[in-house]
Design a protein around this motif. Structure first.
Motif, mmCIF file in Angstrom:
data_model
loop_
_atom_site.group_PDB
_atom_site.id
_atom_site.type_symbol
_atom_site.label_atom_id
_atom_site.label_comp_id
_atom_site.label_asym_id
_atom_site.label_seq_id
_atom_site.Cartn_x
_atom_site.Cartn_y
_atom_site.Cartn_z
ATOM 1 N N ARG A 194 0.831 -1.208 0.000
ATOM 2 C CA ARG A 194 0.000 0.000 0.000
ATOM 3 C C ARG A 194 0.866 1.258 0.000
ATOM 4 N N PHE A 195 0.443 2.224 -0.808
ATOM 5 C CA PHE A 195 1.185 3.477 -0.965
ATOM 6 C C PHE A 195 0.903 4.410 0.204
ATOM 7 N N LYS A 196 1.959 5.021 0.727
ATOM 8 C CA LYS A 196 1.812 5.997 1.800
ATOM 9 C C LYS A 196 2.335 7.336 1.292
ATOM 10 N N GLY A 197 1.433 8.184 0.828
ATOM 11 C CA GLY A 197 1.823 9.485 0.290
ATOM 12 C C GLY A 197 2.114 10.487 1.404
ATOM 13 N N GLU A 198 3.136 11.281 1.218
ATOM 14 C CA GLU A 198 3.476 12.299 2.206
ATOM 15 C C GLU A 198 3.543 13.671 1.540
ATOM 16 N N LYS A 199 3.072 14.681 2.247
ATOM 17 C CA LYS A 199 3.175 16.045 1.734
ATOM 18 C C LYS A 199 4.614 16.535 1.904
ATOM 19 N N VAL A 200 5.132 17.133 0.843
ATOM 20 C CA VAL A 200 6.517 17.594 0.838
ATOM 21 C C VAL A 200 6.545 19.092 0.558
ATOM 22 N N GLU A 201 7.206 19.856 1.403
ATOM 23 C CA GLU A 201 7.391 21.287 1.155
ATOM 24 C C GLU A 201 8.667 21.445 0.328
ATOM 25 N N THR A 202 8.482 21.643 -0.985
ATOM 26 C CA THR A 202 9.642 21.736 -1.873
ATOM 27 C C THR A 202 10.335 23.092 -1.782
ATOM 28 N N GLY A 203 9.621 24.070 -1.275
ATOM 29 C CA GLY A 203 10.167 25.400 -1.074
ATOM 30 C C GLY A 203 9.214 26.185 -0.199
ATOM 31 N N PRO A 204 9.602 27.372 0.253
ATOM 32 C CA PRO A 204 8.698 28.191 1.080
ATOM 33 C C PRO A 204 7.367 28.434 0.369
ATOM 34 N N GLY A 205 6.282 28.035 0.996
ATOM 35 C CA GLY A 205 4.948 28.265 0.436
ATOM 36 C C GLY A 205 4.567 27.333 -0.697
ATOM 37 N N ILE A 206 5.308 26.245 -0.895
ATOM 38 C CA ILE A 206 5.004 25.289 -1.974
ATOM 39 C C ILE A 206 4.924 23.890 -1.379
ATOM 40 N N THR A 207 3.750 23.300 -1.459
ATOM 41 C CA THR A 207 3.533 21.952 -0.935
ATOM 42 C C THR A 207 3.069 21.036 -2.056
ATOM 43 N N CYS A 208 3.723 19.880 -2.195
ATOM 44 C CA CYS A 208 3.381 18.904 -3.239
ATOM 45 C C CYS A 208 3.154 17.533 -2.602
ATOM 46 N N TRP A 209 2.249 16.757 -3.201
ATOM 47 C CA TRP A 209 2.026 15.402 -2.709
ATOM 48 C C TRP A 209 1.363 14.548 -3.779
ATOM 49 N N GLN A 210 1.317 13.257 -3.517
ATOM 50 C CA GLN A 210 0.669 12.299 -4.406
ATOM 51 C C GLN A 210 -0.448 11.574 -3.668
ATOM 52 N N LYS A 211 -1.471 11.202 -4.436
ATOM 53 C CA LYS A 211 -2.535 10.346 -3.900
ATOM 54 C C LYS A 211 -2.681 9.146 -4.826
ATOM 55 N N SER A 212 -2.783 7.973 -4.247
ATOM 56 C CA SER A 212 -2.981 6.759 -5.028
ATOM 57 C C SER A 212 -4.475 6.509 -5.197
ATOM 58 N N VAL A 213 -4.911 6.391 -6.433
ATOM 59 C CA VAL A 213 -6.334 6.205 -6.742
ATOM 60 C C VAL A 213 -6.497 4.943 -7.591
ATOM 61 N N ALA A 214 -7.393 4.073 -7.186
ATOM 62 C CA ALA A 214 -7.594 2.817 -7.914
ATOM 63 C C ALA A 214 -8.198 3.060 -9.295
ATOM 64 N N ILE A 215 -7.803 2.242 -10.253
ATOM 65 C CA ILE A 215 -8.465 2.236 -11.561
ATOM 66 C C ILE A 215 -9.880 1.711 -11.333
ATOM 67 N N GLU A 216 -10.876 2.416 -11.832
ATOM 68 C CA GLU A 216 -12.256 2.074 -11.469
ATOM 69 C C GLU A 216 -12.726 0.733 -12.037
ATOM 70 N N ARG A 217 -12.427 0.468 -13.310
ATOM 71 C CA ARG A 217 -12.860 -0.798 -13.927
ATOM 72 C C ARG A 217 -11.660 -1.474 -14.591
ATOM 73 N N VAL A 218 -11.388 -2.713 -14.178
ATOM 74 C CA VAL A 218 -10.286 -3.475 -14.773
ATOM 75 C C VAL A 218 -10.831 -4.775 -15.346
ATOM 76 N N GLY A 219 -10.156 -5.260 -16.379
ATOM 77 C CA GLY A 219 -10.541 -6.518 -17.009
ATOM 78 C C GLY A 219 -9.455 -7.554 -16.847
ATOM 79 N N LEU A 220 -9.841 -8.765 -16.512
ATOM 80 C CA LEU A 220 -8.891 -9.853 -16.321
ATOM 81 C C LEU A 220 -9.144 -10.924 -17.374
ATOM 82 N N TYR A 221 -8.094 -11.326 -18.071
ATOM 83 C CA TYR A 221 -8.238 -12.422 -19.026
ATOM 84 C C TYR A 221 -7.583 -13.671 -18.445
#
Length: 427
Positions: free
Chosen positions: A97-124
């Motif tokens: 499982r992904f654990k995203g963290e907020k990162v302050e890359t510079g004064p007043g700048i915050t970046c982060w990632q969120k993991s979002v599942a693909i809504e519909r997947v097909g399995l063969y």
């Protein structure tokens, strides 16, 4: 099997060459079937099921009654084995499982990632020479953990219009949403385009023959993402003088029985071990029900003697095998040198079959040398990473002028202006 002793590096490319197939006509056939499925949906799927799988279907959806019937047809022992494998696969993939963290890359700048599942997947899930119900667990379990809202499964039925009951039990165990009786190219088309019965999916997973692989690659150009490019299955075993020849031969044959286009490769530092393994392969081959398939595979396979372990691991990395088994006394040190492989099995007791079924790792892996650039299926395969960023006034002051200069240097004035108007608003 072909024996090669102390090859020069100039010979390595020939040693690792995979079997080649002429796919020019194949691609034309696949394209035609896909276009028909896209145009006519369920009716085309049913017609191709009759043509290729020799079954006349009134409906392609697996019913609840069929699911219940399957549970009565699978032995209690096999059902318990499926549940054990599912538990281990689930436990291993939950650890990713992904654990995203907020990162302050510079004064007043915050970046982060969120993991979002693909809504519909097909399995063969193939159902030809071997119904791969284990692949259902490998593909559906991480999809469920990731949070995919709809998990669609397609697999070819038998001539009575029935899906292998173990496939259905595994699908229920792993949390598949909908199951359809469709195989081959028509199944890939149905999931990529959507039909009246089959939902359109956003990404397609799973192995298959050359037609299925070609179909996946074609639909990936415009209609649905795929897990990875792939070819026939393969294994590389590195063995030294301490290896168990019976175990090594069994590992080579377990891969060889997959299909006539599979490939096995032994790399050893011991000439005595090489001939022990050759004799064991010949002995065990005679005992296999799928002897003819394995024998054909062995025609494309190599037994290679090298001078030392460094050369062995270098040749393996050059090959970039789907499966790599290290039967050496110092397998832990050798493992540190592995850079190109789909999945690695360490020591004499870690057979490929353990990973294929129940150890917990995923057996859907890059083949045909794609391990140089691709990972096997994992939890991230079912997710997208969405990036976020927030700038305050301080953030604009911090990077604003740099953004203006860079946009101007690229002659993208509108890009520059988007920042300029914000800078001016703060004065």
């Amino acid at each position: 099997m072909n024996i090669i002793k102390n090859p020069s590096r100039s010979d390595w490319a020939k040693i690792i060459e995979r079997p080649h197939l002429d796919i020019s006509q194949l691609n034309s056939t696949v394209s035609s079937v896909l276009a028909d499925v896209k145009s006519r949906g369920d009716e085309a799927v049913k017609e191709y099921e009759e043509k290729f799988d020799h079954v006349n279907l009134s409906s392609i959806a697996v019913t609840e009654e069929e699911m219940k019937e399957a549970e009565t047809l699978v032995s209690e022992d096999l059902e318990q084995a499926i549940r054990l494998a599912h538990f281990n696969i689930k436990k291993f993939h939950e650890s990713q499982r992904f654990k995203g963290e907020k990162v302050e890359t510079g004064p007043g700048i915050t970046c982060w990632q969120k993991s979002v599942a693909i809504e519909r997947v097909g399995l063969y899930i193939p159902g030809g020479t071997a119904p791969l119900f284990s692949t259902v667990l490998m593909l559906a379990t991480p999809a469920k953990i990731a949070g995919c809202k709809e998990i669609v499964l397609c697999t070819p039925p038998n001539r009575e219009g029935k899906v292998n009951p173990a496939i259905l039990v595994a699908a229920k165990t792993a949390g598949v949403s909908k199951i359809f009786k469709a195989g081959g190219v028509q199944a890939i088309g149905a999931m990529a385009y959507g039909t009246a019965s089959v939902p359109k999916v956003f990404k397609i997973f799973g192995p298959g023959n050359q037609y299925v692989m070609a179909a996946k690659q074609q639909v990936s150009l415009h209609d649905a993402a795929i897990d990875m490019p792939a070819g026939p299955s393969e294994v590389c075993v590195i063995a030294d003088e301490t290896a168990n020849a019976e175990f090594v031969a069994a590992d080579l044959l377990s891969q060889a029985e997959h299909g006539i286009d599979s490939q096995v490769l032994l790399i050893t530092t011991s000439e005595d071990m090489l001939f022990q393994v050759k004799a064991e392969v010949e002995r065990q081959l005679e005992l296999l029900p799928r002897k003819e398939i394995a024998a054909r595979t062995l025609e494309n396979s190599q037994l290679v003697l090298v001078e030392n372990e460094n050369e062995a691991i270098e040749l393996s990395n050059f090959y970039a095998p789907e499966h790599l088994i290290l039967q050496t006394k110092n397998f832990e040190q050798m493992a540190e040198q592995v850079v190109n492989a789909g999945s690695v099995f360490l020591g004499k007791y870690a057979c490929e079959s353990a990973g294929d079924y129940a150890s917990g790792t995923n057996h859907t892996l890059p083949t045909h040398g794609y391990a140089t650039a691709y990972s096997g299926v994992n939890l991230d395969s079912y997710c997208r990473k969405i990036t976020f960023q927030h700038l305050t006034e301080e953030g604009v002051h911090h990077i604003g002028h740099a953004v203006e200069l860079m946009a101007e240097a690229e002659q993208l004035d509108a890009h520059k202006n988007a920042m300029t108007v914000r800078i001016k608003s703060l004065k």
